[in-house]
Motif scaffolding. Structure first.
Motif, short mmCIF file in Angstrom:
data_model
loop_
_atom_site.label_atom_id
_atom_site.label_comp_id
_atom_site.label_asym_id
_atom_site.label_seq_id
_atom_site.Cartn_x
_atom_site.Cartn_y
_atom_site.Cartn_z
N HIS A 120 0.79 -1.16 -0.20
CA HIS A 120 0.02 0.10 -0.12
C HIS A 120 0.88 1.19 0.06
CE1 HIS A 120 -3.82 -2.22 0.78
NE2 HIS A 120 -3.02 -3.12 1.55
N ALA A 139 -2.81 3.54 4.76
CA ALA A 139 -1.95 2.25 4.44
C ALA A 139 -2.28 1.40 5.80
CB ALA A 139 -0.65 2.54 4.06
N THR A 194 3.86 -1.39 3.56
CA THR A 194 3.89 0.07 3.32
C THR A 194 5.29 0.41 3.49
OG1 THR A 194 2.82 1.93 3.32
CG2 THR A 194 3.05 1.14 5.50
N ARG A 246 -1.00 -1.08 -4.37
CA ARG A 246 -2.52 -0.54 -4.29
C ARG A 246 -2.15 0.90 -3.72
NH1 ARG A 246 -6.16 -4.51 -1.49
NH2 ARG A 246 -6.08 -5.48 -3.44
#
Length: 299
Positions: free
Chosen positions: A198, A231, A242, A223
């Motif tokens: 993320h 995140a 992340t 993503r």
């Protein structure tokens, strides 16, 4: 007649006289001032010697002022009434002047680092109230111009953000240089490159990370998210990944995160604290700035 002393009367002796002049007796004056009667007598005698004149009649049956005592009693009483008024005004000013600081800070910085330390600030500066609004950690040009205008017009006292504001009317101090590190809520045997990442793809740390890790970033499943808070929320209970400011990993909720120190990047600029340029900064601004710098150095 007493010999006049060259020594100036003490403020304490004058206050004792002001109370004794309106009290029924030295005993009552001592009770009002919470001292012994002998202390009252000594203070009055010392004041009489310094002034070179008797202020009270020396008759144990009568507590009365002499003509000299009567002549100055009202003025001395007025002097202390005015002094009490000045002291009270000064105390009121200390409670009201610069007591509210208007701060604009990134939500992630407030949530994952600053909020847990504010109790300490309030205990040190109980009369300084902090009013928070949030701004992007990485402001776009339009947001930077807005922050500058808010500081110039004193709608804000302090702004915290990444990178310098290019304006001569703004005074800035570097707080720390952020390092972003790959982290996951759950440790896993799955290779970091094989997990879902993320990432705020518009953030400068991602652009720099891609340049430093080109082979890795080409194979990542990404993503996009708007910021670090999103995140972290999306990663909960998974081994997803992340990039997170390592400063935030001090937060109790994030201390157990699995980290990949080899997958990290240090940004070239610092997180800045910005204020309006002044010849002399308000006391509350100085207090918060110095406290924040000391806490960042402590960790």
């Amino acid at each position: 007649m007493l010999m006049k002393s060259q020594k100036q009367p003490s403020l304490n002796a004058l206050r004792v006289f002001a109370v004794a002049a309106t009290a029924p007796s030295f005993k009552h004056a001592a009770q009002q001032l919470n001292v012994s009667q002998s202390n009252i007598t000594r203070q009055i005698q010392a004041l009489e010697e310094q002034l070179g004149t008797r202020l009270f009649q020396r008759d144990n049956r009568v507590h009365a002022l002499t003509a000299a005592g009567q002549a100055i009693a009202a003025d001395v009483s007025q002097l202390f009434n005015e002094l009490d008024r000045i002291i009270e005004r000064a105390r009121n000013l200390s409670y009201t002047e610069h007591t509210t600081l208007k701060l604009a800070v990134p939500e992630s910085f407030l949530r994952w680092w600053l909020s847990a330390r504010l109790a300490e600030f309030y205990s040190l500066y109980p009369h300084v109230q902090l009013h928070f609004t949030t701004i992007p950690l990485f402001p776009e040009p339009g947001s930077r111009a807005h922050v500058i205008a808010e500081l110039q017009h004193e709608s804000l006292d302090i702004a915290i953000h990444y990178g310098p504001l290019k304006d001569k009317t703004i005074q800035q101090q570097a707080l720390y240089q952020p390092t972003y590190r790959a982290v996951s809520a759950i440790d896993s045997s799955t290779a970091w490159a094989s997990r879902l990442w993320h990432i705020d793809v518009n953030a400068p740390y991602w652009a720099l990370f891609k340049r430093q890790q080109p082979a890795l970033t080409k194979q990542l499943q990404l993503r996009p998210v708007g910021n670090s808070n999103i995140a972290i929320d999306l990663m909960a209970g998974s081994d997803q990944v992340t990039l997170l400011d390592s400063l935030y990993l001090q937060h109790p909720q994030l201390q157990e995160f699995s980290q990949a120190p080899e997958l990290s990047v240090q940004l070239p600029d610092a997180i800045q604290l910005a204020v309006k340029q002044r010849q002399r900064q308000p006391v509350a601004v100085i207090a918060f700035t110095k406290w924040l710098q000391s806490r960042l150095h402590k960790g």
